[in-house]
Write an enzyme that holds these catalytic residues in place. Structure first.
Site, PDB file in Angstrom:
ATOM      1  N   ILE A 135       0.613  -0.841   0.151  1.00  0.00           N
ATOM      2  CA  ILE A 135      -0.108  -0.110   0.025  1.00  0.00           C
ATOM      3  C   ILE A 135       1.300   1.416   0.491  1.00  0.00           C
ATOM      4  CG2 ILE A 135      -2.471  -1.306   0.947  1.00  0.00           C
ATOM      5  CD1 ILE A 135      -1.068  -0.070   3.433  1.00  0.00           C
ATOM      6  N   ALA A 144      -5.101  -3.966   5.455  1.00  0.00           N
ATOM      7  CA  ALA A 144      -3.741  -3.720   5.661  1.00  0.00           C
ATOM      8  C   ALA A 144      -2.734  -2.540   7.316  1.00  0.00           C
ATOM      9  CB  ALA A 144      -2.992  -2.856   4.224  1.00  0.00           C
ATOM     10  N   THR A 197       3.884   1.379   6.726  1.00  0.00           N
ATOM     11  CA  THR A 197       2.317   1.197   6.390  1.00  0.00           C
ATOM     12  C   THR A 197       1.816   1.419   7.377  1.00  0.00           C
ATOM     13  OG1 THR A 197       3.992  -1.219   6.352  1.00  0.00           O
ATOM     14  CG2 THR A 197       1.328  -1.320   6.386  1.00  0.00           C
ATOM     15  N   THR A 235      -8.170   0.380  15.539  1.00  0.00           N
ATOM     16  CA  THR A 235      -8.940  -0.289  17.254  1.00  0.00           C
ATOM     17  C   THR A 235      -8.957   0.438  18.462  1.00  0.00           C
ATOM     18  OG1 THR A 235      -6.831  -1.323  18.068  1.00  0.00           O
ATOM     19  CG2 THR A 235      -6.011  -0.251  16.753  1.00  0.00           C
ATOM     20  N   ASP A 236      -8.992   0.202  19.469  1.00  0.00           N
ATOM     21  CA  ASP A 236      -8.956   1.008  20.937  1.00  0.00           C
ATOM     22  C   ASP A 236      -7.722   0.854  21.305  1.00  0.00           C
ATOM     23  OD1 ASP A 236      -8.339  -1.644  21.441  1.00  0.00           O
ATOM     24  OD2 ASP A 236     -10.064  -2.081  22.786  1.00  0.00           O
ATOM     25  N   GLU A 237      -7.035   0.297  20.779  1.00  0.00           N
ATOM     26  CA  GLU A 237      -5.351   0.918  21.661  1.00  0.00           C
ATOM     27  C   GLU A 237      -5.211   2.081  21.744  1.00  0.00           C
ATOM     28  OE1 GLU A 237      -2.159  -2.558  21.576  1.00  0.00           O
ATOM     29  OE2 GLU A 237      -4.109  -4.026  20.653  1.00  0.00           O
ATOM     30  N   TYR A 271       2.994   0.347  17.690  1.00  0.00           N
ATOM     31  CA  TYR A 271       1.270  -0.392  17.009  1.00  0.00           C
ATOM     32  C   TYR A 271       0.635   0.942  17.315  1.00  0.00           C
ATOM     33  CZ  TYR A 271      -2.596  -2.467  15.934  1.00  0.00           C
ATOM     34  OH  TYR A 271      -3.724  -2.714  15.926  1.00  0.00           O
ATOM     35  N   LYS A 314      -1.117   3.360  14.524  1.00  0.00           N
ATOM     36  CA  LYS A 314      -2.610   3.347  14.076  1.00  0.00           C
ATOM     37  C   LYS A 314      -3.483   5.078  14.469  1.00  0.00           C
ATOM     38  CE  LYS A 314      -4.832   0.074  13.124  1.00  0.00           C
ATOM     39  NZ  LYS A 314      -4.930  -0.507  11.328  1.00  0.00           N
ATOM     40  N   PRO A 357       3.456 -18.281  27.779  1.00  0.00           N
ATOM     41  CA  PRO A 357       4.276 -17.200  28.064  1.00  0.00           C
ATOM     42  C   PRO A 357       3.335 -16.639  29.213  1.00  0.00           C
ATOM     43  CG  PRO A 357       4.294 -17.145  25.981  1.00  0.00           C
ATOM     44  CD  PRO A 357       4.395 -18.432  26.172  1.00  0.00           C
ATOM     45  N   ASP A 360       7.542  -8.846  31.846  1.00  0.00           N
ATOM     46  CA  ASP A 360       6.533  -7.692  31.312  1.00  0.00           C
ATOM     47  C   ASP A 360       6.434  -7.379  29.807  1.00  0.00           C
ATOM     48  OD1 ASP A 360       3.951  -6.866  31.086  1.00  0.00           O
ATOM     49  OD2 ASP A 360       3.699  -5.792  33.239  1.00  0.00           O
TER      50      ASP A 360
HETATM   51  P1  NAD Z   1      -2.466  -9.487  10.037  1.00  0.00           P
HETATM   52  O1  NAD Z   1      -1.804  -8.673  10.996  1.00  0.00           O
HETATM   53  O2  NAD Z   1      -3.442 -10.936  10.492  1.00  0.00           O
HETATM   54  O3  NAD Z   1      -3.131  -9.248   8.781  1.00  0.00           O
HETATM   55  C1  NAD Z   1      -2.125  -7.812   8.076  1.00  0.00           C
HETATM   56  C2  NAD Z   1      -2.476  -8.115   6.317  1.00  0.00           C
HETATM   57  O4  NAD Z   1      -2.052  -7.033   6.427  1.00  0.00           O
HETATM   58  C3  NAD Z   1      -1.549  -9.000   5.884  1.00  0.00           C
HETATM   59  O5  NAD Z   1      -2.458  -9.846   5.183  1.00  0.00           O
HETATM   60  C4  NAD Z   1      -0.691  -8.950   5.821  1.00  0.00           C
HETATM   61  O6  NAD Z   1      -0.041  -9.491   3.999  1.00  0.00           O
HETATM   62  C5  NAD Z   1      -1.131  -7.175   5.103  1.00  0.00           C
HETATM   63  N1  NAD Z   1      -0.537  -6.082   5.036  1.00  0.00           N
HETATM   64  C6  NAD Z   1       0.662  -5.387   6.179  1.00  0.00           C
HETATM   65  N2  NAD Z   1       1.315  -4.732   5.314  1.00  0.00           N
HETATM   66  C7  NAD Z   1       0.858  -4.572   4.111  1.00  0.00           C
HETATM   67  C8  NAD Z   1       1.387  -3.698   2.943  1.00  0.00           C
HETATM   68  N3  NAD Z   1       1.840  -2.539   2.931  1.00  0.00           N
HETATM   69  N4  NAD Z   1       0.792  -3.012   1.819  1.00  0.00           N
HETATM   70  C9  NAD Z   1      -0.299  -4.525   1.557  1.00  0.00           C
HETATM   71  N5  NAD Z   1      -0.664  -5.542   2.798  1.00  0.00           N
HETATM   72  C10 NAD Z   1       0.314  -5.243   3.725  1.00  0.00           C
HETATM   73  O7  NAD Z   1      -3.789  -8.170  11.069  1.00  0.00           O
HETATM   74  P2  NAD Z   1      -5.697  -8.663  11.591  1.00  0.00           P
HETATM   75  O8  NAD Z   1      -5.538  -8.977  12.435  1.00  0.00           O
HETATM   76  O9  NAD Z   1      -6.367  -8.818  10.196  1.00  0.00           O
HETATM   77  O10 NAD Z   1      -5.522  -7.065  11.730  1.00  0.00           O
HETATM   78  C11 NAD Z   1      -6.521  -6.020   9.933  1.00  0.00           C
HETATM   79  C12 NAD Z   1      -6.860  -4.635  10.622  1.00  0.00           C
HETATM   80  O11 NAD Z   1      -7.192  -5.294  11.686  1.00  0.00           O
HETATM   81  C13 NAD Z   1      -5.257  -4.342  10.898  1.00  0.00           C
HETATM   82  O12 NAD Z   1      -5.638  -2.869  10.657  1.00  0.00           O
HETATM   83  C14 NAD Z   1      -5.634  -4.152  13.348  1.00  0.00           C
HETATM   84  O13 NAD Z   1      -4.914  -2.726  12.853  1.00  0.00           O
HETATM   85  C15 NAD Z   1      -6.911  -3.857  12.750  1.00  0.00           C
HETATM   86  N6  NAD Z   1      -7.288  -4.571  14.278  1.00  0.00           N
HETATM   87  C16 NAD Z   1      -7.148  -5.669  14.598  1.00  0.00           C
HETATM   88  C17 NAD Z   1      -7.328  -6.472  16.025  1.00  0.00           C
HETATM   89  C18 NAD Z   1      -7.084  -7.643  16.198  1.00  0.00           C
HETATM   90  O14 NAD Z   1      -7.292  -7.900  17.575  1.00  0.00           O
HETATM   91  N7  NAD Z   1      -6.411  -8.508  15.483  1.00  0.00           N
HETATM   92  C19 NAD Z   1      -8.415  -5.702  17.054  1.00  0.00           C
HETATM   93  C20 NAD Z   1      -8.913  -4.108  16.188  1.00  0.00           C
HETATM   94  C21 NAD Z   1      -8.360  -4.058  14.977  1.00  0.00           C
HETATM   95  P1  TYD Z   2      -2.429  -9.842  21.644  1.00  0.00           P
HETATM   96  O1  TYD Z   2      -2.805 -10.975  21.596  1.00  0.00           O
HETATM   97  O2  TYD Z   2      -0.998  -9.423  21.526  1.00  0.00           O
HETATM   98  O3  TYD Z   2      -2.987  -8.829  21.757  1.00  0.00           O
HETATM   99  P2  TYD Z   2      -3.060  -6.945  22.094  1.00  0.00           P
HETATM  100  O4  TYD Z   2      -1.397  -6.703  22.423  1.00  0.00           O
HETATM  101  O5  TYD Z   2      -3.322  -5.996  20.410  1.00  0.00           O
HETATM  102  O6  TYD Z   2      -4.169  -6.651  22.647  1.00  0.00           O
HETATM  103  O7  TYD Z   2      -1.662  -9.970  23.073  1.00  0.00           O
HETATM  104  C1  TYD Z   2      -3.509  -9.694  24.140  1.00  0.00           C
HETATM  105  C2  TYD Z   2      -3.154  -9.846  25.639  1.00  0.00           C
HETATM  106  O8  TYD Z   2      -1.968 -11.055  25.887  1.00  0.00           O
HETATM  107  C3  TYD Z   2      -2.354  -8.935  26.283  1.00  0.00           C
HETATM  108  O9  TYD Z   2      -2.485  -7.988  27.527  1.00  0.00           O
HETATM  109  C4  TYD Z   2      -0.650  -9.165  25.534  1.00  0.00           C
HETATM  110  C5  TYD Z   2      -0.515 -10.758  26.626  1.00  0.00           C
HETATM  111  N1  TYD Z   2       0.278 -11.697  25.884  1.00  0.00           N
HETATM  112  C6  TYD Z   2       0.857 -13.125  27.040  1.00  0.00           C
HETATM  113  O10 TYD Z   2       0.167 -12.529  27.905  1.00  0.00           O
HETATM  114  N2  TYD Z   2       1.531 -13.181  26.590  1.00  0.00           N
HETATM  115  C7  TYD Z   2       1.624 -13.693  24.753  1.00  0.00           C
HETATM  116  O11 TYD Z   2       2.392 -14.174  24.978  1.00  0.00           O
HETATM  117  C8  TYD Z   2       1.442 -12.751  24.324  1.00  0.00           C
HETATM  118  C9  TYD Z   2       1.193 -12.828  22.584  1.00  0.00           C
HETATM  119  C10 TYD Z   2       0.510 -11.978  24.584  1.00  0.00           C
END
Ligand code: NAD
Ligand code: TYD
Length: 343
Positions: A61, A83, A101, A131-133, A159, A163, A214, A281
């Site tokens: 992208i 993405a 990215t 994301t809520d983060e 991260y 975002k 972990p 942590d």
């Molecule tokens: P993921 O890491 O599983 O997938 C990300 C995808 O983006 C991959 O297919 C990767 O190849 C593609 N990508 C990365 N860099 C790219 C680039 N430069 N150009 C084109 N494609 C690229 O992520 P996910 O968990 O599916 O998250 C998707 C979206 O949702 C993200 O924007 C993330 O911030 C948001 N989100 C995720 C969560 C969650 O719990 N997973 C929660 C809230 C929001």
């Molecule tokens: P994660 O799945 O990485 O999502 P996010 O950091 O975006 O919330 O982690 C979820 C929670 O789990 C977070 O508080 C970190 C914790 N965590 C562990 O304790 N051990 C692990 O190995 C991972 C990957 C996450």
């Protein structure tokens, strides 16, 4: 037919979204634009890859020239930007690819959408999946406080900061040009096809292989878990019914401590709690996330369909029946396949 450009459609949520949309519609064409990083996996879309309504383009992208070509050659009605680099731990070790990215990539998509759509964009949409983060962290001792759309943005990890940067750029396009943007901010998702570096699939996979689990710090951090299909449905609802320029929080009212999720998974798999291993942590670790989803519920009539107790079981069972998928992802076999087929 409406043409929707989905970026990052080969990742966890994007692939679930594409499958879901092709199931519930018959007048939508999907162009999946993904550069297949370690987190993107064409195997996630094997059920629909031969559907005439689906097209895949490999690329970044951030690549101005390619993004411009995609916009010129496809009559794109909407963009949904999934993405991103998404793993907090990776962002702590290597922040710059997140900034590139997540911020620059979003900017490239926006500028090309704007140039292509010109001033005639009233029926177009640019939806940023956020994301809520971005809101930072919440106190653990007062459960009445949750993230609303008006909570100040206060990200802590590279991260979430990247975002937040992306969200601000998206919002600036609405504020400056009245460009038809929408932003969704969702809590932690779980479900099939999640890369096994995130908590739930990592714990399932380690437990199945009798490896240490972990747990960062005291394990009492709280996340608000939502089944991925509920998130997909929320994005579709916002795309179709959301008011442009607005942000919508998405969550399932489902706060759970990390350690409780881990014990729940172990019990379901009949594995011993002695696998739990407390480790150092995470730096800057946010303690609690919780979403107030009143706006999307009241204004757009979205509500989550699934209960955590049911869907966590289905999710564990999915990983149990797809151990080959996990093994291949971890062994890098797909990366080799991608290198051979797409480079
Ligand atoms: P993921 O890491 O599983 O997938 C990300 C995808 O983006 C991959 O297919 C990767 O190849 C593609 N990508 C990365 N860099 C790219 C680039 N430069 N150009 C084109 N494609 C690229 O992520 P996910 O968990 O599916 O998250 C998707 C979206 O949702 C993200 O924007 C993330 O911030 C948001 N989100 C995720 C969560 C969650 O719990 N997973 C929660 C809230 C929001
Ligand atoms: P994660 O799945 O990485 O999502 P996010 O950091 O975006 O919330 O982690 C979820 C929670 O789990 C977070 O508080 C970190 C914790 N965590 C562990 O304790 N051990 C692990 O190995 C991972 C990957 C996450």
């Amino acid at each position: 037919m409406k043409n929707i450009l989905i970026t990052g459609g080969s990742g966890f949520i994007g692939s679930n979204f594409i499958e879901y949309i092709l199931k519930i519609t018959n007048d939508v064409k999907i162009i999946n634009f993904d550069n297949l990083t370690y987190a993107g996996n064409p195997e996630n879309l094997k059920n629909i890859e031969n559907d005439a309504r689906y097209k895949f383009i490999k690329g970044d992208i951030c690549d101005e020239e390619l993004v411009s070509k995609i916009f010129s050659e496809n009559n794109i009605d909407s963009v949904i930007n999934f993405a991103a680099e998404t793993h907090v731990d990776r962002s702590i070790h290597d922040p710059n690819i997140f900034i590139k990215t997540n911020v620059l990539g979003t900017g490239v998509l926006l500028s090309n959408a704007k140039r292509t759509w010109g001033d005639n964009f009233s029926d177009k949409r640019f939806l940023q999946v956020s994301t809520d983060e971005v809101y930072g962290t919440l106190p653990e001792d007062d459960k009445s406080i949750k993230f609303t759309e008006n909570t100040p943005l206060q990200p802590h990890s590279p991260y979430s900061a990247s975002k937040t940067g992306a969200d601000c750029v998206v919002q600036s396009y609405f504020d400056t040009y009245k460009f038809p943007t929408l932003i969704t901010r969702c809590s932690n998702n779980y479900g099939p096809y999640q890369f096994p570096e995130k908590l739930i699939p990592l714990i399932i996979n380690n437990a199945l292989n009798d490896k240490d689990l972990p747990i960062y710090g005291d394990g009492k951090q709280i996340r608000d878990w939502l089944f991925v299909e509920d998130h997909c449905d929320a994005i579709w609802t916002v795309l179709n019914k959301g008011k442009i320029g607005e942000v919508y929080n998405v969550g399932g009212d489902n706060e759970i401590m990390n350690i409780d999720i881990v014990k729940h998974i172990l019990d379901h798999l009949k594995k011993p709690h002695s696998l739990i291993t407390y480790v150092k942590d995470r730096l800057g670790h946010d303690r609690r996330y919780a979403i107030d989803a009143a706006k999307i519920k009241n204004e757009l009539e979205w509500t989550p369909k699934y209960k955590f107790e049911d869907k966590i079981k289905d999710t564990i069972d999915w990983y149990l029946s797809n151990s080959e998928w996990i093994n291949n992802v971890i062994s890098g076999e797909y990366q080799n396949w991608i290198d051979k087929n797409y480079k």
